[in-house]
Design a protein around this motif. Structure first.
Motif, short mmCIF file in Angstrom:
data_model
loop_
_atom_site.label_atom_id
_atom_site.label_comp_id
_atom_site.label_asym_id
_atom_site.label_seq_id
_atom_site.Cartn_x
_atom_site.Cartn_y
_atom_site.Cartn_z
N LYS A 36 0.83 -1.21 0.00
CA LYS A 36 0.00 0.00 0.00
C LYS A 36 0.87 1.26 0.00
N ASP A 39 2.24 1.72 -3.48
CA ASP A 39 1.22 2.22 -4.40
C ASP A 39 0.98 3.71 -4.22
N LYS A 40 1.08 4.17 -2.99
CA LYS A 40 0.83 5.59 -2.69
C LYS A 40 2.04 6.47 -3.03
#
Length: 179
Positions: A36, A39-40
């Motif tokens: 995550k 992805d950010k």
């Protein structure tokens, strides 16, 4: 490090199995949050953070001896699990970020081939180094130093250099536009 755990640090097979279980649990707990984060922010940034985490772990392992090993090696091993939760996916996903789609299979193949050869050569060098130090009674300049401690220090240095390379070179590369 398997022989180091068993022969030098004197870990029982039960303790080694418990470490392995803890490693698996910790790694699985960090995999999704690292994904995550990547992805950010970016796979390069996540990979760089994980490599720095690995360097910290190896540095702690420099202090693993039969007297301190249960604590220091355990800390190293757990930190290694945290770092590897992001390193494996980060290395692969860098290919998807920086290599055009039509060249990815070739890039992954070359990465694997070069990594395999480098790993084999490193294992040969490490094996000879361990044998040499152990044949001298684990003594370097009159001090009792285990070869795995030195290898951990070398790994720390290599990982720091790699993190700097990621920051200075890879981070500045153009990301391939995703379709």
């Amino acid at each position: 490090f398997g022989a180091f755990q068993r022969n030098t640090l004197g870990f029982s097979m039960t303790f080694i199995a418990a470490l392995t279980l803890a490693y698996s649990i910790v790694r699985s707990c960090f995999s999704i949050p690292f994904g995550k984060y990547a992805d950010k922010h970016s796979w390069e940034k996540m990979l760089r953070i994980c490599i720095i985490i690995a360097a910290i772990g190896y540095f702690i392992n420099v202090f693993s001896t039969p007297q301190t090993g249960k604590i220091t090696y355990t800390i190293y091993y757990i930190i290694s699990a945290i770092s590897m939760a992001g390193i494996n996916s980060g290395i692969l996903n860098l290919t998807f970020d920086y290599v055009k789609e039509e060249n990815r299979s070739v890039a992954i193949g070359w990465k694997s081939a070069i990594g395999g050869v480098a790993g084999f050569l490193a294992a040969c060098i490490e094996s000879a180094f361990i044998e040499k130090v152990e044949s001298n009674g684990n003594a370097i300049f009159g001090l009792t130093i285990y070869p795995q401690q030195i290898l951990s220090l070398v790994s720390t240095i290599i990982l720091i250099i790699l993190a700097i390379y990621l920051y200075k070179v890879v981070r500045n590369q153009k990301v391939v536009i995703k379709k």
